[in-house]
Design a protein around this motif. Structure first.
Motif, PDB file in Angstrom:
ATOM      1  N   LEU A 248       0.860  -1.159   0.086  1.00  0.00           N
ATOM      2  CA  LEU A 248       0.095   0.153  -0.107  1.00  0.00           C
ATOM      3  C   LEU A 248       0.734   1.256   0.067  1.00  0.00           C
ATOM      4  O   LEU A 248       0.619   2.342  -0.691  1.00  0.00           O
ATOM      5  CB  LEU A 248      -0.760  -0.093   1.131  1.00  0.00           C
ATOM      6  CG  LEU A 248      -1.709   1.165   1.429  1.00  0.00           C
ATOM      7  CD1 LEU A 248      -2.634   1.536   0.233  1.00  0.00           C
ATOM      8  CD2 LEU A 248      -2.558   1.137   2.679  1.00  0.00           C
ATOM      9  N   ALA A 249       1.861   1.393   0.842  1.00  0.00           N
ATOM     10  CA  ALA A 249       2.833   2.442   0.704  1.00  0.00           C
ATOM     11  C   ALA A 249       3.321   2.768  -0.513  1.00  0.00           C
ATOM     12  O   ALA A 249       3.830   3.793  -1.074  1.00  0.00           O
ATOM     13  CB  ALA A 249       3.827   2.300   2.075  1.00  0.00           C
ATOM     14  N   LEU A 250       3.864   1.585  -1.234  1.00  0.00           N
ATOM     15  CA  LEU A 250       4.603   1.707  -2.365  1.00  0.00           C
ATOM     16  C   LEU A 250       3.632   2.280  -3.144  1.00  0.00           C
ATOM     17  O   LEU A 250       4.115   3.075  -4.216  1.00  0.00           O
ATOM     18  CB  LEU A 250       5.012   0.386  -2.937  1.00  0.00           C
ATOM     19  CG  LEU A 250       5.983   0.197  -4.155  1.00  0.00           C
ATOM     20  CD1 LEU A 250       7.027   1.280  -4.214  1.00  0.00           C
ATOM     21  CD2 LEU A 250       6.281  -1.038  -4.538  1.00  0.00           C
ATOM     22  N   LEU A 251       2.354   1.657  -3.404  1.00  0.00           N
ATOM     23  CA  LEU A 251       1.347   2.116  -4.413  1.00  0.00           C
ATOM     24  C   LEU A 251       1.015   3.638  -4.368  1.00  0.00           C
ATOM     25  O   LEU A 251       0.872   4.477  -5.256  1.00  0.00           O
ATOM     26  CB  LEU A 251       0.286   1.291  -4.201  1.00  0.00           C
ATOM     27  CG  LEU A 251      -1.138   1.616  -5.404  1.00  0.00           C
ATOM     28  CD1 LEU A 251      -1.684   0.266  -5.700  1.00  0.00           C
ATOM     29  CD2 LEU A 251      -1.890   2.779  -4.637  1.00  0.00           C
ATOM     30  N   LEU A 252       0.846   3.982  -2.985  1.00  0.00           N
ATOM     31  CA  LEU A 252       0.708   5.271  -2.589  1.00  0.00           C
ATOM     32  C   LEU A 252       1.829   6.320  -3.259  1.00  0.00           C
ATOM     33  O   LEU A 252       1.522   7.527  -3.868  1.00  0.00           O
ATOM     34  CB  LEU A 252       0.324   5.714  -1.289  1.00  0.00           C
ATOM     35  CG  LEU A 252      -0.917   5.196  -0.753  1.00  0.00           C
ATOM     36  CD1 LEU A 252      -1.049   5.097   0.762  1.00  0.00           C
ATOM     37  CD2 LEU A 252      -2.147   5.797  -1.298  1.00  0.00           C
ATOM     38  N   ALA A 253       2.952   5.907  -2.798  1.00  0.00           N
ATOM     39  CA  ALA A 253       4.012   6.835  -3.450  1.00  0.00           C
ATOM     40  C   ALA A 253       4.056   6.812  -4.934  1.00  0.00           C
ATOM     41  O   ALA A 253       4.634   7.817  -5.509  1.00  0.00           O
ATOM     42  CB  ALA A 253       5.329   6.225  -2.659  1.00  0.00           C
TER      43      ALA A 253
ATOM     44  N   TYR B 172      -0.240   8.005  -6.199  1.00  0.00           N
ATOM     45  CA  TYR B 172      -0.719   9.224  -5.314  1.00  0.00           C
ATOM     46  C   TYR B 172       0.368   9.723  -4.561  1.00  0.00           C
ATOM     47  O   TYR B 172       0.186   9.725  -3.102  1.00  0.00           O
ATOM     48  CB  TYR B 172      -2.076   8.945  -4.377  1.00  0.00           C
ATOM     49  CG  TYR B 172      -3.001   8.079  -5.549  1.00  0.00           C
ATOM     50  CD1 TYR B 172      -3.996   9.046  -6.114  1.00  0.00           C
ATOM     51  CD2 TYR B 172      -3.129   6.748  -5.619  1.00  0.00           C
ATOM     52  CE1 TYR B 172      -4.889   8.471  -6.807  1.00  0.00           C
ATOM     53  CE2 TYR B 172      -4.282   6.251  -6.179  1.00  0.00           C
ATOM     54  CZ  TYR B 172      -5.099   7.207  -6.949  1.00  0.00           C
ATOM     55  OH  TYR B 172      -6.238   6.601  -7.759  1.00  0.00           O
ATOM     56  N   PRO B 173       1.416  10.388  -4.965  1.00  0.00           N
ATOM     57  CA  PRO B 173       2.302  10.853  -4.096  1.00  0.00           C
ATOM     58  C   PRO B 173       2.015  12.028  -3.077  1.00  0.00           C
ATOM     59  O   PRO B 173       2.710  12.200  -2.070  1.00  0.00           O
ATOM     60  CB  PRO B 173       3.437  11.263  -5.092  1.00  0.00           C
ATOM     61  CG  PRO B 173       2.960  11.790  -6.402  1.00  0.00           C
ATOM     62  CD  PRO B 173       1.728  10.386  -6.167  1.00  0.00           C
TER      63      PRO B 173
ATOM     64  N   VAL C 251      -7.861  11.355  -3.877  1.00  0.00           N
ATOM     65  CA  VAL C 251      -8.867  11.591  -4.971  1.00  0.00           C
ATOM     66  C   VAL C 251      -8.585  11.121  -6.179  1.00  0.00           C
ATOM     67  O   VAL C 251      -7.546  11.597  -6.596  1.00  0.00           O
ATOM     68  CB  VAL C 251      -9.312  13.267  -5.078  1.00  0.00           C
ATOM     69  CG1 VAL C 251     -10.353  13.505  -6.088  1.00  0.00           C
ATOM     70  CG2 VAL C 251      -9.651  13.841  -3.787  1.00  0.00           C
ATOM     71  N   ARG C 252      -9.141  10.085  -6.543  1.00  0.00           N
ATOM     72  CA  ARG C 252      -8.869   9.399  -7.629  1.00  0.00           C
ATOM     73  C   ARG C 252      -9.088  10.224  -8.961  1.00  0.00           C
ATOM     74  O   ARG C 252      -9.869  11.233  -8.951  1.00  0.00           O
ATOM     75  CB  ARG C 252      -9.899   8.017  -7.947  1.00  0.00           C
ATOM     76  CG  ARG C 252      -9.520   7.160  -6.797  1.00  0.00           C
ATOM     77  CD  ARG C 252     -10.196   5.788  -7.045  1.00  0.00           C
ATOM     78  NE  ARG C 252     -11.598   5.816  -7.769  1.00  0.00           N
ATOM     79  CZ  ARG C 252     -12.607   5.174  -7.345  1.00  0.00           C
ATOM     80  NH1 ARG C 252     -12.503   4.154  -6.482  1.00  0.00           N
ATOM     81  NH2 ARG C 252     -13.714   5.239  -7.902  1.00  0.00           N
TER      82      ARG C 252
END
Length: 247
Positions: free
Chosen positions: A70-75, A78-79, A86-87
């Protein structure tokens, strides 16, 4: 249920390679957004709400890997995220770190499988799988790679050894990718099917729809788990001839 189709695809799905068909890619190409984003995301949210136990599974030993994913995907996607994102379709998603797989499901079109090394084999210890192509998460959860690929006829002992060596050699920040081409008469994205009742496989060009999965393999640097992601495309078969330059 409305039909959800893409109008284009970023590769030629008919140009298949022999198994395992793996190619290198880059982190900036790990995740994709396409013209079916909003519709697929709405379908994912509905499945998570209505069939959560069918589309999501997480063993306690995979919790740390799920948090890292999850942290990697957000970075990556969605940085600027804080406690929410907000997609691109305008939908606000709260980041619930206590339920990482649920949050992953609502952020991107990809499904995710987490595989961790147990002894000499990688085992499926976590997944969010909204768009299965004729398999059931409940039958594959906590199973090793060889069992996951049953009853794929072409996945023999030689391929199994090659795939396990491939998994052992995956490096962080150096993802790999492959794709498949599956012919379906039904365009529905959620198509679970038991291994005991395998689907008849129609020939190319004999059905109304082509379903193609862009699959990536990525090692998480901290936990060492391998993440298998699946981006599902469904296209009208008669539209393929019109795609002179897939993009």
């Amino acid at each position: 249920m409305s039909v959800i189709l893409q109008k284009k695809i970023p590769y030629d799905p008919t140009d298949l390679r022999a198994l395992p068909g793996i190619q290198p890619t880059q982190m900036q190409d790990w995740l994709y957004q396409d013209d079916a984003f909003a519709a697929q995301m709405n379908r994912r949210a509905a499945l998570l709400s209505e069939r959560r136990d069918d589309v999501l599974a997480l063993d306690p030993q995979a919790e740390e890997a799920a948090q890292e994913l999850l942290a990697l995907l957000l970075a990556t996607a969605y940085p600027d995220a804080t406690d929410h994102v907000v997609r691109p379709d305008g939908v606000r998603v709260e980041i619930d770190t206590a339920r990482p797989m649920d949050t992953l499901c609502l952020l991107v079109q990809e499904d995710f499988c987490i595989l961790q090394k147990h002894g000499n084999e990688h085992v499926l210890t976590g997944a969010v799988l909204c768009f299965p192509a004729s398999w059931r998460l409940s039958e594959k959860f906590m199973r090793p790679l060889v069992d996951i690929h049953i009853p794929v006829d072409s996945y023999d002992d030689n391929i199994a050894r090659r795939v396990q060596r491939l998994f052992d050699g995956i490096k962080p920040d150096r993802p790999l990718w492959r794709f498949n081409a599956l012919w379906y008469e039904d365009p529905e994205l959620y198509q679970p099917r038991s291994a005991s009742t395998p689907r008849e496989k129609p020939e190319e060009g004999t059905t109304s729809y082509l379903r193609s999965e862009r699959q990536t393999l990525l090692r998480l640097p901290h936990t060492g788990a391998v993440v298998f992601s699946i981006h599902t495309y469904v296209l009208a078969a008669n539209s393929l001839s019109e795609m002179e330059n897939p993009a």
